[in-house]
Scaffold this active site. Structure first.
Site, PDB file in Angstrom:
ATOM      1  N   ASP A  67       0.875  -1.187   0.000  1.00  0.00           N
ATOM      2  CA  ASP A  67       0.000   0.000   0.000  1.00  0.00           C
ATOM      3  C   ASP A  67       0.902   1.224   0.000  1.00  0.00           C
ATOM      4  O   ASP A  67       1.976   1.214   0.617  1.00  0.00           O
ATOM      5  CB  ASP A  67      -0.872  -0.026   1.269  1.00  0.00           C
ATOM      6  CG  ASP A  67      -2.123   0.823   1.137  1.00  0.00           C
ATOM      7  OD1 ASP A  67      -3.227   0.260   1.274  1.00  0.00           O
ATOM      8  OD2 ASP A  67      -2.003   2.060   0.900  1.00  0.00           O
ATOM      9  N   LYS A  90     -10.941   6.295  -5.133  1.00  0.00           N
ATOM     10  CA  LYS A  90     -12.353   5.896  -5.203  1.00  0.00           C
ATOM     11  C   LYS A  90     -13.367   7.015  -4.970  1.00  0.00           C
ATOM     12  O   LYS A  90     -14.544   6.732  -4.765  1.00  0.00           O
ATOM     13  CB  LYS A  90     -12.595   4.777  -4.197  1.00  0.00           C
ATOM     14  CG  LYS A  90     -12.304   5.203  -2.774  1.00  0.00           C
ATOM     15  CD  LYS A  90     -12.818   4.214  -1.751  1.00  0.00           C
ATOM     16  CE  LYS A  90     -12.637   4.767  -0.361  1.00  0.00           C
ATOM     17  NZ  LYS A  90     -13.161   3.969   0.694  1.00  0.00           N
ATOM     18  N   ARG A 149     -28.292  15.081  -5.584  1.00  0.00           N
ATOM     19  CA  ARG A 149     -26.862  15.216  -5.863  1.00  0.00           C
ATOM     20  C   ARG A 149     -26.630  14.820  -7.320  1.00  0.00           C
ATOM     21  O   ARG A 149     -27.046  13.739  -7.735  1.00  0.00           O
ATOM     22  CB  ARG A 149     -26.083  14.284  -4.931  1.00  0.00           C
ATOM     23  CG  ARG A 149     -24.586  14.328  -5.092  1.00  0.00           C
ATOM     24  CD  ARG A 149     -23.869  13.527  -4.012  1.00  0.00           C
ATOM     25  NE  ARG A 149     -24.042  12.082  -4.146  1.00  0.00           N
ATOM     26  CZ  ARG A 149     -23.446  11.175  -3.364  1.00  0.00           C
ATOM     27  NH1 ARG A 149     -22.651  11.580  -2.380  1.00  0.00           N
ATOM     28  NH2 ARG A 149     -23.649   9.893  -3.550  1.00  0.00           N
ATOM     29  N   PRO A 150     -25.946  15.702  -8.095  1.00  0.00           N
ATOM     30  CA  PRO A 150     -25.732  15.363  -9.505  1.00  0.00           C
ATOM     31  C   PRO A 150     -24.997  14.025  -9.631  1.00  0.00           C
ATOM     32  O   PRO A 150     -24.093  13.729  -8.854  1.00  0.00           O
ATOM     33  CB  PRO A 150     -24.845  16.501 -10.027  1.00  0.00           C
ATOM     34  CG  PRO A 150     -24.988  17.608  -9.030  1.00  0.00           C
ATOM     35  CD  PRO A 150     -25.339  16.987  -7.719  1.00  0.00           C
ATOM     36  N   THR A 182     -21.172   0.452 -10.061  1.00  0.00           N
ATOM     37  CA  THR A 182     -21.226   1.668 -10.870  1.00  0.00           C
ATOM     38  C   THR A 182     -21.147   1.328 -12.370  1.00  0.00           C
ATOM     39  O   THR A 182     -21.595   2.104 -13.210  1.00  0.00           O
ATOM     40  CB  THR A 182     -20.123   2.657 -10.433  1.00  0.00           C
ATOM     41  OG1 THR A 182     -20.373   3.915 -11.010  1.00  0.00           O
ATOM     42  CG2 THR A 182     -18.732   2.216 -10.816  1.00  0.00           C
ATOM     43  N   LYS A 225     -13.251   1.578 -13.444  1.00  0.00           N
ATOM     44  CA  LYS A 225     -13.692   0.222 -13.075  1.00  0.00           C
ATOM     45  C   LYS A 225     -14.104  -0.560 -14.329  1.00  0.00           C
ATOM     46  O   LYS A 225     -13.752  -1.718 -14.494  1.00  0.00           O
ATOM     47  CB  LYS A 225     -14.861   0.281 -12.088  1.00  0.00           C
ATOM     48  CG  LYS A 225     -14.477   0.857 -10.725  1.00  0.00           C
ATOM     49  CD  LYS A 225     -13.440   0.002 -10.029  1.00  0.00           C
ATOM     50  CE  LYS A 225     -12.984   0.578  -8.705  1.00  0.00           C
ATOM     51  NZ  LYS A 225     -11.789  -0.095  -8.145  1.00  0.00           N
ATOM     52  N   ASN A 283     -19.522   9.667   1.446  1.00  0.00           N
ATOM     53  CA  ASN A 283     -20.444   8.539   1.501  1.00  0.00           C
ATOM     54  C   ASN A 283     -21.397   8.659   2.679  1.00  0.00           C
ATOM     55  O   ASN A 283     -21.103   9.280   3.686  1.00  0.00           O
ATOM     56  CB  ASN A 283     -19.668   7.213   1.550  1.00  0.00           C
ATOM     57  CG  ASN A 283     -18.868   6.993   0.275  1.00  0.00           C
ATOM     58  OD1 ASN A 283     -17.652   6.921   0.308  1.00  0.00           O
ATOM     59  ND2 ASN A 283     -19.548   6.924  -0.847  1.00  0.00           N
ATOM     60  N   TYR A 285     -13.967   7.886 -12.273  1.00  0.00           N
ATOM     61  CA  TYR A 285     -13.785   6.765 -11.328  1.00  0.00           C
ATOM     62  C   TYR A 285     -14.526   5.527 -11.841  1.00  0.00           C
ATOM     63  O   TYR A 285     -13.963   4.439 -11.944  1.00  0.00           O
ATOM     64  CB  TYR A 285     -14.301   7.155  -9.933  1.00  0.00           C
ATOM     65  CG  TYR A 285     -14.696   5.958  -9.101  1.00  0.00           C
ATOM     66  CD1 TYR A 285     -13.729   5.157  -8.491  1.00  0.00           C
ATOM     67  CD2 TYR A 285     -16.041   5.586  -8.957  1.00  0.00           C
ATOM     68  CE1 TYR A 285     -14.096   4.032  -7.771  1.00  0.00           C
ATOM     69  CE2 TYR A 285     -16.410   4.467  -8.242  1.00  0.00           C
ATOM     70  CZ  TYR A 285     -15.424   3.697  -7.654  1.00  0.00           C
ATOM     71  OH  TYR A 285     -15.793   2.574  -6.953  1.00  0.00           O
ATOM     72  N   SER A 336     -17.182  -2.513  -9.280  1.00  0.00           N
ATOM     73  CA  SER A 336     -18.247  -1.767  -8.606  1.00  0.00           C
ATOM     74  C   SER A 336     -19.537  -1.864  -9.406  1.00  0.00           C
ATOM     75  O   SER A 336     -19.519  -1.957 -10.642  1.00  0.00           O
ATOM     76  CB  SER A 336     -17.824  -0.301  -8.514  1.00  0.00           C
ATOM     77  OG  SER A 336     -18.929   0.508  -8.181  1.00  0.00           O
ATOM     78  N   LEU A 385      -0.109   4.054   1.263  1.00  0.00           N
ATOM     79  CA  LEU A 385      -0.607   4.822   2.415  1.00  0.00           C
ATOM     80  C   LEU A 385      -1.135   6.195   2.008  1.00  0.00           C
ATOM     81  O   LEU A 385      -1.173   7.119   2.816  1.00  0.00           O
ATOM     82  CB  LEU A 385       0.488   4.959   3.498  1.00  0.00           C
ATOM     83  CG  LEU A 385       0.958   3.628   4.116  1.00  0.00           C
ATOM     84  CD1 LEU A 385       2.123   3.876   5.092  1.00  0.00           C
ATOM     85  CD2 LEU A 385      -0.174   2.911   4.856  1.00  0.00           C
TER      86      LEU A 385
HETATM   87  C1  UD1 Z   1     -20.607   5.770  -4.862  1.00  0.00           C
HETATM   88  C2  UD1 Z   1     -20.251   5.148  -6.180  1.00  0.00           C
HETATM   89  C3  UD1 Z   1     -19.761   3.738  -5.975  1.00  0.00           C
HETATM   90  C4  UD1 Z   1     -18.638   3.717  -4.998  1.00  0.00           C
HETATM   91  C5  UD1 Z   1     -19.131   4.312  -3.693  1.00  0.00           C
HETATM   92  C6  UD1 Z   1     -18.023   4.329  -2.664  1.00  0.00           C
HETATM   93  C7  UD1 Z   1     -21.461   5.776  -8.198  1.00  0.00           C
HETATM   94  C8  UD1 Z   1     -22.751   5.703  -8.937  1.00  0.00           C
HETATM   95  N1  UD1 Z   1     -21.421   5.157  -7.043  1.00  0.00           N
HETATM   96  O1  UD1 Z   1     -21.794   5.101  -4.432  1.00  0.00           O
HETATM   97  O2  UD1 Z   1     -19.345   3.191  -7.192  1.00  0.00           O
HETATM   98  O3  UD1 Z   1     -18.206   2.404  -4.819  1.00  0.00           O
HETATM   99  O4  UD1 Z   1     -19.573   5.644  -3.940  1.00  0.00           O
HETATM  100  O5  UD1 Z   1     -17.065   5.287  -2.925  1.00  0.00           O
HETATM  101  O6  UD1 Z   1     -20.523   6.380  -8.639  1.00  0.00           O
HETATM  102  N2  UD1 Z   1     -26.361  10.393   0.383  1.00  0.00           N
HETATM  103  C9  UD1 Z   1     -27.044  11.398   1.056  1.00  0.00           C
HETATM  104  N3  UD1 Z   1     -26.317  12.256   1.817  1.00  0.00           N
HETATM  105  C10 UD1 Z   1     -24.961  12.179   1.944  1.00  0.00           C
HETATM  106  C11 UD1 Z   1     -24.275  11.157   1.265  1.00  0.00           C
HETATM  107  C12 UD1 Z   1     -25.003  10.286   0.483  1.00  0.00           C
HETATM  108  O7  UD1 Z   1     -28.274  11.504   0.971  1.00  0.00           O
HETATM  109  O8  UD1 Z   1     -24.362  13.019   2.628  1.00  0.00           O
HETATM  110  C13 UD1 Z   1     -27.137   9.434  -0.421  1.00  0.00           C
HETATM  111  C14 UD1 Z   1     -26.762   9.446  -1.887  1.00  0.00           C
HETATM  112  O9  UD1 Z   1     -27.551  10.352  -2.585  1.00  0.00           O
HETATM  113  C15 UD1 Z   1     -27.056   7.996  -2.267  1.00  0.00           C
HETATM  114  C16 UD1 Z   1     -26.793   7.204  -0.994  1.00  0.00           C
HETATM  115  O10 UD1 Z   1     -26.810   8.151   0.057  1.00  0.00           O
HETATM  116  O11 UD1 Z   1     -28.402   7.850  -2.569  1.00  0.00           O
HETATM  117  C17 UD1 Z   1     -25.442   6.508  -0.992  1.00  0.00           C
HETATM  118  O12 UD1 Z   1     -24.445   7.442  -1.359  1.00  0.00           O
HETATM  119  P1  UD1 Z   1     -22.877   7.124  -1.238  1.00  0.00           P
HETATM  120  O13 UD1 Z   1     -22.599   6.515   0.088  1.00  0.00           O
HETATM  121  O14 UD1 Z   1     -22.120   8.342  -1.612  1.00  0.00           O
HETATM  122  O15 UD1 Z   1     -22.637   5.957  -2.309  1.00  0.00           O
HETATM  123  P2  UD1 Z   1     -23.026   5.903  -3.860  1.00  0.00           P
HETATM  124  O16 UD1 Z   1     -23.084   7.239  -4.463  1.00  0.00           O
HETATM  125  O17 UD1 Z   1     -24.206   5.023  -3.990  1.00  0.00           O
END
Ligand code: UD1
Length: 344
Positions: free
Chosen positions: A33, A87, A298-299, A129, A156, A202, A152, A127, A35
């Site tokens: 890794d 990621k 979120r776009p 994705t 993949k 996330n 990203y 993923s 790091l």
């Molecule tokens: C994204 C990537 C995925 C990647 C993952 C981890 C895409 C389509 N998806 O997943 O490939 O493996 O990140 O890095 O590119 N949400 C909120 N508020 C927040 C954060 C998230 O409402 O503050 C909602 C989002 O709109 C979504 C859900 O929670 O509906 C999950 O979001 P998130 O955890 O960011 O993961 P993904 O976007 O699904």
């Protein structure tokens, strides 16, 4: 003698949980890794869970000279699990070249090393994705891939193609791509977990940091989607269950059980869960309130995606086992164990 597995990116979130499961199943783990997005102290966590400290090398696998030196030092590897990649979706839009260079070079460097040093087996972190917003749910492995929404995501998709084409040209090489849905949670010991740098993108780390008082309030991105409660739907897979899928993939490769020398599997729970259901589940399992407000979409977010996991269930003999509530509780226990200073 124990079989040696290289875990590239093994101090990261999914890599560290996989290192634990590999060690628990009698493999010798070598972590490489750079790091760049993880901390060396993760090794202490792995050691304290398993009683074994994995071998560690600080290597940037996107640099060919470093990769070659690493593989010369470890001539007896049986397989590679490749997690070493950037990621963050948003960052990839701002810095596409960094993403293409890092994520694709490291994969190609490792495939070259596999050819050169007769290492036959690769498990790759892909993923969901790659499916974009699918026309039909749940998605099976034969659901068509769609054009990626971000650099990203594109790395993949391209990586899967690179592996497919390489093992086709070199039939002594074998690859399995695991298409992860949304990995969440932490090891039940709370000794390893997700360590996002800065403000988390996330959902789950944002929730745990909000409840811990580090963030003021969670923004729920949209409640006007065409879903039962209007919020987006995902398939949230427990990180330990996900780690176990890598162990069975490695065993499948080592026992030559593949149907062809390139396979790919959905790794999810098969359940679609909305953002608002996650908040409810978190509150139910931890007894903590999640301050939140609804904001604009979120776009780039897809409306809903969840897996059909029957192919992985049948072929790998693997299935997700944890309940959502236990997984959310594990995420909270991990957050509680972290000192606030560790999160800038
Ligand atoms: C994204 C990537 C995925 C990647 C993952 C981890 C895409 C389509 N998806 O997943 O490939 O493996 O990140 O890095 O590119 N949400 C909120 N508020 C927040 C954060 C998230 O409402 O503050 C909602 C989002 O709109 C979504 C859900 O929670 O509906 C999950 O979001 P998130 O955890 O960011 O993961 P993904 O976007 O699904």
């Amino acid at each position: 003698m124990k079989k040696q597995i290289l875990v590239a990116g093994g101090t990261g979130y999914i890599g560290s949980h996989t290192a634990v499961e590999l060690q628990n199943n009698g493999f010798e783990v070598i972590i490489a890794d750079n790091l760049s997005n993880s901390k060396i102290e993760v090794l202490d966590g792995i050691e304290s869970i398993t009683g074994i400290r994995p071998i560690f090398e600080k290597v940037d696998l996107s640099v060919i000279e470093e990769t070659e030196a690493f593989f010369k030092k470890y001539p007896n590897l049986e397989a590679i699990i490749h997690f070493a990649a950037n990621k963050a979706v948003g960052e990839s839009v701002a810095k596409p070249l960094m993403y293409y260079r890092n994520n694709l070079n490291s994969l190609m460097n490792m495939l070259e090393a596999m050819k050169e040093h007769n290492i036959p087996n690769l498990v790759f972190s892909s993923s969901c994705t790659v499916y974009g917003q699918p026309d039909k749910l749940p998605v099976t492995e034969s659901t068509p891939r769609k054009e990626a929404e971000s650099p990203y995501g594109n790395t993949k998709s391209i990586s899967e193609d690179i592996i497919r084409d390489t093992v086709k040209a070199h039939p002594n090489l074998n690859g399995i791509a695991l298409r992860y849905f949304n990995p969440i949670g932490a090891h039940p010991s709370a000794k390893i977990g997700e360590l996002p740098l800065g403000v988390p993108n996330n959902l789950i780390p944002f929730i745990t940091q909000t409840v811990a008082g580090i963030r003021q309030e969670l923004s729920v991105f949209g409640d006007d989607y065409n879903t039962p409660d209007g919020s987006c739907i995902r398939d949230y897979i427990n990180v330990v269950d996900l780690a176990k899928a890598h162990v069975v993939a490695i065993e499948r490769l080592l026992m030559n059980k593949q149907n062809s020398n390139y396979e790919y599997f959905n790794v999810g729970t098969g359940e679609g869960v909305s953002v608002l259901e996650i908040i409810e589940g978190f509150e139910r399992s931890t007894g903590e309130k999640v301050p939140h407000k609804i904001v604009a979409r979120r776009p780039g977010d897809v409306e809903q995606i969840y897996a059909d996991t029957s192919f992985a269930n049948k072929s790998l003999g693997w299935k997700s086992e944890s309940t959502l509530d236990d997984t959310l509780l594990s995420a909270w226990k991990w957050q509680e164990n972290l000192k606030k200073e560790e999160v800038k």
